[in-house]
Design a protein around this motif. Structure first.
Motif, mmCIF file in Angstrom:
data_model
loop_
_atom_site.group_PDB
_atom_site.id
_atom_site.type_symbol
_atom_site.label_atom_id
_atom_site.label_comp_id
_atom_site.label_asym_id
_atom_site.label_seq_id
_atom_site.Cartn_x
_atom_site.Cartn_y
_atom_site.Cartn_z
ATOM 1 N N ASN A 1 0.805 -1.220 0.000
ATOM 2 C CA ASN A 1 0.000 0.000 0.000
ATOM 3 C C ASN A 1 0.839 1.271 0.000
ATOM 4 N N ARG A 2 2.142 1.101 -0.181
ATOM 5 C CA ARG A 2 3.075 2.229 -0.297
ATOM 6 C C ARG A 2 2.974 3.184 0.898
ATOM 7 N N VAL A 3 3.137 2.620 2.088
ATOM 8 C CA VAL A 3 3.074 3.407 3.319
ATOM 9 C C VAL A 3 4.480 3.481 3.906
ATOM 10 N N SER A 4 4.937 4.696 4.148
ATOM 11 C CA SER A 4 6.282 4.900 4.681
ATOM 12 C C SER A 4 6.269 4.944 6.209
ATOM 13 N N GLU A 5 7.444 4.857 6.784
ATOM 14 C CA GLU A 5 7.573 4.937 8.240
ATOM 15 C C GLU A 5 7.084 6.289 8.738
ATOM 16 N N ILE A 6 7.396 7.349 8.026
ATOM 17 C CA ILE A 6 6.984 8.686 8.471
ATOM 18 C C ILE A 6 5.465 8.810 8.503
ATOM 19 N N GLU A 7 4.768 8.160 7.587
ATOM 20 C CA GLU A 7 3.295 8.195 7.604
ATOM 21 C C GLU A 7 2.750 7.491 8.846
ATOM 22 N N ILE A 8 3.391 6.404 9.226
ATOM 23 C CA ILE A 8 2.969 5.665 10.421
ATOM 24 C C ILE A 8 3.235 6.498 11.673
ATOM 25 N N VAL A 9 4.408 7.108 11.743
ATOM 26 C CA VAL A 9 4.757 7.946 12.896
ATOM 27 C C VAL A 9 3.805 9.141 12.985
ATOM 28 N N ARG A 10 3.488 9.749 11.855
ATOM 29 C CA ARG A 10 2.536 10.878 11.859
ATOM 30 C C ARG A 10 1.163 10.435 12.372
ATOM 31 N N ALA A 11 0.727 9.248 11.982
ATOM 32 C CA ALA A 11 -0.567 8.737 12.450
ATOM 33 C C ALA A 11 -0.565 8.586 13.968
ATOM 34 N N ILE A 12 0.565 8.164 14.508
ATOM 35 C CA ILE A 12 0.680 7.980 15.959
ATOM 36 C C ILE A 12 0.732 9.331 16.669
ATOM 37 N N VAL A 13 1.626 10.202 16.228
ATOM 38 C CA VAL A 13 1.884 11.459 16.930
ATOM 39 C C VAL A 13 0.807 12.509 16.659
ATOM 40 N N LYS A 14 0.477 12.724 15.400
ATOM 41 C CA LYS A 14 -0.446 13.808 15.053
ATOM 42 C C LYS A 14 -1.921 13.411 15.123
ATOM 43 N N LYS A 15 -2.218 12.178 14.751
ATOM 44 C CA LYS A 15 -3.615 11.742 14.693
ATOM 45 C C LYS A 15 -4.020 10.878 15.883
ATOM 46 N N LYS A 16 -3.070 10.636 16.784
ATOM 47 C CA LYS A 16 -3.324 9.901 18.032
ATOM 48 C C LYS A 16 -3.874 8.494 17.804
ATOM 49 N N LYS A 17 -3.271 7.801 16.864
ATOM 50 C CA LYS A 17 -3.614 6.402 16.603
ATOM 51 C C LYS A 17 -2.632 5.561 17.415
ATOM 52 N N TYR A 18 -3.092 5.018 18.543
ATOM 53 C CA TYR A 18 -2.212 4.368 19.503
ATOM 54 C C TYR A 18 -2.296 2.850 19.512
ATOM 55 N N SER A 19 -2.893 2.254 18.489
ATOM 56 C CA SER A 19 -2.948 0.792 18.423
ATOM 57 C C SER A 19 -2.905 0.345 16.964
ATOM 58 N N LEU A 20 -2.550 -0.914 16.757
ATOM 59 C CA LEU A 20 -2.556 -1.454 15.393
ATOM 60 C C LEU A 20 -3.960 -1.394 14.802
ATOM 61 N N LYS A 21 -4.971 -1.635 15.630
ATOM 62 C CA LYS A 21 -6.362 -1.581 15.171
ATOM 63 C C LYS A 21 -6.702 -0.211 14.592
ATOM 64 N N ASN B 1 8.142 1.776 19.514
ATOM 65 C CA ASN B 1 9.295 2.678 19.626
ATOM 66 C C ASN B 1 8.870 4.139 19.677
ATOM 67 N N THR B 2 7.892 4.495 18.881
ATOM 68 C CA THR B 2 7.421 5.881 18.855
ATOM 69 C C THR B 2 6.762 6.247 20.176
ATOM 70 N N MET B 3 5.933 5.368 20.675
ATOM 71 C CA MET B 3 5.224 5.651 21.916
ATOM 72 C C MET B 3 6.170 5.695 23.114
ATOM 73 N N GLN B 4 7.195 4.885 23.102
ATOM 74 C CA GLN B 4 8.161 4.895 24.201
ATOM 75 C C GLN B 4 9.059 6.121 24.158
#
Length: 71
Positions: A10-30, A55-58
């Motif tokens: 799906n062409r998803v980069s690490e930075i997109e995942i980190v942004r989802a965690i930090v900026k969009k507050k997505k804190y689980s795989l679900k 790693n991002t959350m820690q």
């Protein structure tokens, strides 16, 4: 420079995942999988997505305070 894809399906980069965690507050795989698309196809990248999540959350104290670790 092109991004390094964690999820090649799906062409998803690490930075997109980190942004989802930090900026969009997505804190689980679900939450991360449907939001980013990472891991939604073959699932081969899910362990790496999980590692990035952990790693991002820690590494961000402000996030740690908002998580229910007993969930």
């Amino acid at each position: 420079m092109s991004p390094s894809f964690i999820c090649t399906c799906n062409r998803v980069s690490e930075i997109e995942i980190v942004r989802a965690i930090v900026k969009k507050k997505k804190y689980s795989l679900k939450e991360i999988i449907p939001f980013t698309g990472a891991g939604a196809s073959c699932g081969r990248c899910r362990p790496m997505v999980s590692t990035i999540l952990l790693n991002t959350m820690q590494s961000i104290p402000a996030i740690q305070k908002t998580i229910d670790w007993n969930e």
